[in-house]
Design an enzyme around this catalytic site. Structure first.
Site, PDB file in Angstrom:
ATOM      1  CG  ASP A 121     -99.337  -3.523 -39.149  1.00  0.00           C
ATOM      2  OD1 ASP A 121    -100.281  -3.429 -38.343  1.00  0.00           O
ATOM      3  OD2 ASP A 121     -99.505  -3.678 -40.379  1.00  0.00           O
TER       4      ASP A 121
ATOM      5  CG  HIS B  37     -99.671   1.504 -38.550  1.00  0.00           C
ATOM      6  ND1 HIS B  37     -99.852   1.280 -37.211  1.00  0.00           N
ATOM      7  CD2 HIS B  37    -100.257   0.454 -39.181  1.00  0.00           C
ATOM      8  CE1 HIS B  37    -100.499   0.135 -37.038  1.00  0.00           C
ATOM      9  NE2 HIS B  37    -100.758  -0.383 -38.220  1.00  0.00           N
TER      10      HIS B  37
ATOM     11  CG  ASP C 216     -79.457 -26.667 -31.358  1.00  0.00           C
ATOM     12  OD1 ASP C 216     -80.208 -27.610 -31.683  1.00  0.00           O
ATOM     13  OD2 ASP C 216     -79.314 -25.640 -32.040  1.00  0.00           O
TER      14      ASP C 216
ATOM     15  CD  GLU D 191    -104.924   0.797 -46.303  1.00  0.00           C
ATOM     16  OE1 GLU D 191    -103.820   0.745 -45.736  1.00  0.00           O
ATOM     17  OE2 GLU D 191    -105.223   0.129 -47.302  1.00  0.00           O
ATOM     18  CG  ASP D 192    -108.008   1.474 -41.950  1.00  0.00           C
ATOM     19  OD1 ASP D 192    -108.077   1.220 -43.157  1.00  0.00           O
ATOM     20  OD2 ASP D 192    -107.395   0.768 -41.132  1.00  0.00           O
TER      21      ASP D 192
ATOM     22  CG  HIS E 258    -103.640  -2.750 -34.845  1.00  0.00           C
ATOM     23  ND1 HIS E 258    -102.707  -3.780 -34.807  1.00  0.00           N
ATOM     24  CD2 HIS E 258    -103.427  -2.098 -36.007  1.00  0.00           C
ATOM     25  CE1 HIS E 258    -101.984  -3.740 -35.918  1.00  0.00           C
ATOM     26  NE2 HIS E 258    -102.397  -2.726 -36.660  1.00  0.00           N
TER      27      HIS E 258
END
Ligand code: MN
Length: 478
Positions: A130, A58, A250, A62-63, A34
């Protein structure tokens, strides 16, 4: 990319791999797939190196066991700042589980997001990447989560991408999200588009040939390609036209990309000399860009065998900008951006995106605890902007509802303070006239100051209000 740069990225990848070791996604893939994918996305968008590094890191705060201090020590303050911002943005959102209360409070407020994330728009760009990858892999989640993420993407993130003129991103996000929000309708519309594509194929080929030959005769260098309307934009257009397919002209369009603006207008002439233009269907977004800065000429024509086709004519730069939007500006200004970043300012953005600088400055003020009257700011993610023109043709963007004095103060407070009158589209007009998108505004000034307190009634923007207040303050002291 220099050697030193690429080794910083490699180092970040190593750290992320180690940190996420043993973690898996719902898809069954190792978790690291990821952050690597998100990194690849911002890299493809042409973002700067710090953003690329922050993208791969990123999810580490947090993890995993990695701390912000670790990131600061290893990759510097910039990267740490961005990773921190993305993490905080997650916090802002995860605290709001109920979409019905969360959406109204955030979707209209890019400023709030920017304050939460540290006022750097690059944080939102990482967040968009993300979200894009999470959408691409959404099928692995349970249905209720799918719907929630898809709905939020349609209502918050796709409009955000549109606001930043990131066309390619908007289309992909909206179409994936819509396929989860309303799968039945999604499939219906997709079939309609595919059927139409098949039935129009021959005409398109013929028209392409005819146009190519005519442009060649005029010695215009060009690229021509077909573009198919996205499912979600068809859905939205059908709602606007009471589900009447007959009013959608269109579904298929031919896009002609040429070298410069003169060639755009020449190409328009060539196309109109070949086919009959439909009246009221010529849109010159080159002279009058859309609110997000999109530029192109659109025209709908009727071919000799009575088929209706839309053409979109633009330069390479306009095309690049329409597809990548804000990210494209980063690419072209990367050098300057990194220099100016320390002052917290993004400069040298196209006029249409200058509101971002304003927004970032305001967000920075708020974070520093300075007072800002948010109500008066009227800064809103979906706020309508209008573009008006100086007599010389410079584009000035103002919030919808702006008046001539707002325009004057935007040009310069010195001009604002000496307004004697205004000509709008060549006609003398009152200072209470609301400006419209596309107006040409000429300010007539007097030699001496003319400002007075009663002007507050003829002002809409906080900026002009503040300048007038300053001027009146000075006057009071004299
Ligand atoms: Mn993530």
């Amino acid at each position: 990319m220099t050697k030193k740069e690429s080794s910083r990225i490699e180092e970040a990848i190593r750290l992320a791999k180690k940190a996420h070791e043993g973690q898996f996604r719902k898809t069954g893939d190792p978790y690291i797939t990821h952050p690597l994918a998100v990194m690849k996305i911002v890299e493809d968008w042409g973002m700067d190196e710090d953003t690329i590094i922050a993208a791969v890191l990123h999810d580490t705060i947090e993890d995993t066991d990695v701390t912000l201090q670790d990131i600061k020590d290893q990759f510097g303050e910039q990267v740490a700042f961005l990773v921190d911002g993305v993490t905080k943005l997650g916090d802002v959102r995860s605290g709001m589980n109920d979409l019905d209360t969360y959406l109204p409070s955030t979707k209209n407020n890019l400023l709030r997001l920017l304050v939460a994330t540290g006022s750097d728009i690059r944080v939102l760009i990482i967040k968009l990447a993300d979200r894009l990858h999470n959408l691409r892999t959404l099928s692995a989640l349970p249905p209720d989560k799918q719907k929630k993420i898809a709905k939020e993407s349609l209502e918050v993130f796709a409009p955000l991408a549109d606001r930043l003129n990131m066309g390619r991103l908007r289309v992909e996000m909206a179409d994936i999200a819509f396929s989860y929000v309303d799968p039945k309708r999604y499939n219906q519309l997709r079939t309609i588009i595919e059927d139409y594509e098949k039935s129009a194929e021959k005409t398109m080929q013929k028209v392409r040939k005819e146009v190519s030959a005519a442009l060649g005769r005029e010695k215009i260098k060009f690229q021509i390609s077909g573009r198919v309307k996205s499912v979600y934009s068809l859905h939205k257009k059908l709602i606007k036209h009471n589900q009447n397919m007959g009013e959608i002209y269109d579904l298929m369009a031919l896009r002609v990309i040429v070298n410069d603006i003169t060639d755009c207008y020449l190409t328009l002439g060539v196309i109109h000399s070949l086919y009959m233009p439909m009246s009221g269907r010529i849109k010159d977004y080159i002279a009058m860009p859309k609110q997000n800065g999109y530029q192109s000429i659109h025209t709908t024509v009727i071919t000799k065998d009575k088929k209706i086709i839309e053409f979109q004519i633009r330069t390479k730069e306009m095309h690049e900008y329409a597809e990548r939007g804000l990210a494209a500006s980063f690419y072209y200004n990367e050098q300057k951006l990194t220099e100016n970043y320390r002052t917290g300012k993004i400069e040298h953005l196209p006029t249409s995106l200058l509101w971002i600088t304003e927004l970032q400055e305001t967000a920075a003020k708020l974070r520093a605890g300075k007072k800002v009257d948010i109500k008066k700011l009227r800064l809103n993610l979906f706020a309508d902007k209008i573009f008006v023109y100086t007599p010389k043709g410079d584009i000035i963007d103002l919030p919808k509802g702006s008046l001539p004095l707002d325009f004057a103060y935007r040009l310069h407070s010195e001009i604002g303070g000496r307004v004697r009158g205004v000509k709008i589209n060549g006609k003398m007009s009152s200072l209470s006239t609301k400006l419209k998108h596309g107006d040409i505004v000429e300010i007539i000034t007097s030699k001496n100051p003319t400002y007075k307190a009663s002007w507050f009634d003829k002002i809409f923007t906080p900026h002009a209000r503040q300048k007038l207040r300053q001027q009146l303050g000075k006057l009071g002291k004299q």
